[in-house]
Design a protein around this motif. Structure first.
Motif, PDB file in Angstrom:
ATOM      1  N   ARG A  88     115.923  82.122 150.809  1.00 13.00           N
ATOM      2  CA  ARG A  88     116.880  81.249 150.117  1.00 13.00           C
ATOM      3  C   ARG A  88     116.183  79.981 149.621  1.00 13.00           C
ATOM      4  O   ARG A  88     116.518  79.458 148.547  1.00 13.00           O
ATOM      5  N   GLY A  89     115.197  79.499 150.401  1.00 14.43           N
ATOM      6  CA  GLY A  89     114.455  78.318 149.974  1.00 14.43           C
ATOM      7  C   GLY A  89     113.635  78.558 148.730  1.00 14.43           C
ATOM      8  O   GLY A  89     113.320  77.616 147.995  1.00 14.43           O
ATOM      9  N   MET A  90     113.288  79.831 148.469  1.00 12.73           N
ATOM     10  CA  MET A  90     112.535  80.180 147.262  1.00 12.73           C
ATOM     11  C   MET A  90     113.458  80.375 146.062  1.00 12.73           C
ATOM     12  O   MET A  90     113.013  80.723 144.972  1.00 12.73           O
ATOM     13  N   GLY A  91     114.766  80.153 146.279  1.00  9.73           N
ATOM     14  CA  GLY A  91     115.707  80.235 145.170  1.00  9.73           C
ATOM     15  C   GLY A  91     116.371  81.599 145.010  1.00  9.73           C
ATOM     16  O   GLY A  91     117.030  81.841 143.993  1.00  9.73           O
ATOM     17  N   MET A  92     116.205  82.472 145.993  1.00 13.51           N
ATOM     18  CA  MET A  92     116.842  83.792 145.905  1.00 13.51           C
ATOM     19  C   MET A  92     118.345  83.675 146.099  1.00 13.51           C
ATOM     20  O   MET A  92     118.815  82.934 146.958  1.00 13.51           O
ATOM     21  N   ALA A  93     119.095  84.456 145.318  1.00 18.23           N
ATOM     22  CA  ALA A  93     120.537  84.532 145.517  1.00 18.23           C
ATOM     23  C   ALA A  93     120.828  85.378 146.757  1.00 18.23           C
ATOM     24  O   ALA A  93     119.956  86.084 147.270  1.00 18.23           O
ATOM     25  N   ARG A  94     122.065  85.310 147.248  1.00 16.51           N
ATOM     26  CA  ARG A  94     122.425  86.040 148.460  1.00 16.51           C
ATOM     27  C   ARG A  94     122.173  87.543 148.306  1.00 16.51           C
ATOM     28  O   ARG A  94     121.659  88.195 149.215  1.00 16.51           O
ATOM     29  N   PHE A  95     122.568  88.088 147.162  1.00 17.61           N
ATOM     30  CA  PHE A  95     122.377  89.525 146.961  1.00 17.61           C
ATOM     31  C   PHE A  95     120.897  89.875 146.907  1.00 17.61           C
ATOM     32  O   PHE A  95     120.480  90.926 147.397  1.00 17.61           O
ATOM     33  N   THR A  96     120.087  89.005 146.307  1.00 15.53           N
ATOM     34  CA  THR A  96     118.649  89.247 146.237  1.00 15.53           C
ATOM     35  C   THR A  96     118.026  89.215 147.623  1.00 15.53           C
ATOM     36  O   THR A  96     117.159  90.029 147.953  1.00 15.53           O
ATOM     37  N   VAL A  97     118.478  88.293 148.466  1.00 12.51           N
ATOM     38  CA  VAL A  97     117.990  88.227 149.849  1.00 12.51           C
ATOM     39  C   VAL A  97     118.341  89.519 150.584  1.00 12.51           C
ATOM     40  O   VAL A  97     117.523  90.078 151.313  1.00 12.51           O
ATOM     41  N   LEU A  98     119.564  89.993 150.369  1.00  9.20           N
ATOM     42  CA  LEU A  98     119.994  91.240 151.013  1.00  9.20           C
ATOM     43  C   LEU A  98     119.143  92.410 150.544  1.00  9.20           C
ATOM     44  O   LEU A  98     118.675  93.219 151.362  1.00  9.20           O
ATOM     45  N   ARG A  99     118.923  92.497 149.234  1.00  4.32           N
ATOM     46  CA  ARG A  99     118.224  93.653 148.664  1.00  4.32           C
ATOM     47  C   ARG A  99     116.729  93.631 148.947  1.00  4.32           C
ATOM     48  O   ARG A  99     116.136  94.677 149.233  1.00  4.32           O
ATOM     49  N   ARG A 100     116.118  92.450 148.905  1.00  6.80           N
ATOM     50  CA  ARG A 100     114.665  92.386 149.005  1.00  6.80           C
ATOM     51  C   ARG A 100     114.147  92.040 150.398  1.00  6.80           C
ATOM     52  O   ARG A 100     112.973  92.284 150.682  1.00  6.80           O
TER      53      ARG A 100
END
Length: 264
Positions: A170-182
């Motif tokens: 999240r600190g790198m700017g990832m959205a919630r869905f991106t954090v979940l997927r990646r």
């Protein structure tokens, strides 16, 4: 009976020995199970060929009948497991989101109680109340019975992901869905796949019961032996079911090794 909490589920994941070991098996390790299963099939073939089969046994134990029943069993297992994944994994993701925390334990308790109902009771209910017979009725019963292991392992896998990793994402700017997927799902893969293996084995064994609602499978062979009091037919049906369960678990283990992210 108290409702389980999310912490309860983290203590009982169906994690395989390979996962704990943290490394893939050697070539010899991959060859042991096929050799054992091939030997078991050979012993079964020799046993049956030495029996003096009557007309009923010959009709139930011919190659066409056994191959057809085996193929129906594989179809039942494959379709029910795919549908289980399509339902259980998204549910597991939803149940680990913060907005479900107040009702999570109650939902898990409800699903666990549902699994406690014998599969044959679900199949009879579908047949008698809803007049629902055949392949798809069997699929409904199998999915209901196998959904819990995949659901709980999905939740356990996601909850065991290091929170610091998620915060870094999240600190790198990832959205919630991106954090979940990646991040979350890839790191949870080993535990989720362990649940899938459990569901596969459950489905292979439970699928023998769907013969009672005219859905086919190796249960037809076993019931034919029971109804005619032919022990040889019963042994063949039960042995083939066991071999199929072990083979599917072995193949799922290979898939688990291949899909596990490197370094885990």
């Amino acid at each position: 009976m108290s409702a389980p909490t999310s912490d309860d589920t983290t203590t009982q994941p169906a994690v395989t020995e390979e996962y704990h070991a943290g490394h893939r098996r050697s070539l010899a390790g991959y060859l042991v199970m096929p050799g054992v299963l091939a030997l078991a099939c050979l012993v079964l073939y020799v046993y049956v060929s030495q029996q003096e089969l009557d007309s009923i046994e010959a009709r139930s134990l011919n190659a066409a009948t056994l191959t057809g029943a085996l193929w129906e069993h594989v179809q039942l297992t494959a379709v029910s497991t795919v549908l289980t994944l399509l339902i259980a994994v998204p549910l597991g993701i939803v149940f680990t989101r913060p907005f479900t925390r107040p009702i999570r334990s109650y939902l898990i308790t409800l699903l666990t109680l549902g699994q406690a109902v014998p599969t044959i009771a679900v199949l009879v209910l579908l047949a008698v109340v809803f007049l629902f017979l055949g392949f798809w009725a069997a699929i409904v019963g199998l999915v209901l019975y196998a959904i819990i292991p995949v659901l709980l392992n999905t939740m356990v896998g996601l909850e065991q992901v290091d929170k610091a990793v998620l915060e870094a994402g999240r600190g790198m700017g990832m959205a919630r869905f991106t954090v979940l997927r990646r991040l979350e799902l890839p790191l949870a893969v080993p535990v989720i796949l362990a649940g899938v293996r459990t569901a596969l084995v459950i489905n292979v064994g439970t699928a023998t019961l769907v013969t009672y609602i005219n859905a086919g499978g190796l249960g037809d062979v076993i019931v034919a032996g029971l109804s005619t009091n032919r022990v040889t037919i019963q042994i063949v049906g039960a042995a083939l079911t066991a071999v199929l369960a072990l083979l599917i678990d072995y193949l799922a283990g290979i898939a688990e090794d291949l899909l596990r992210p490197r370094g885990l």
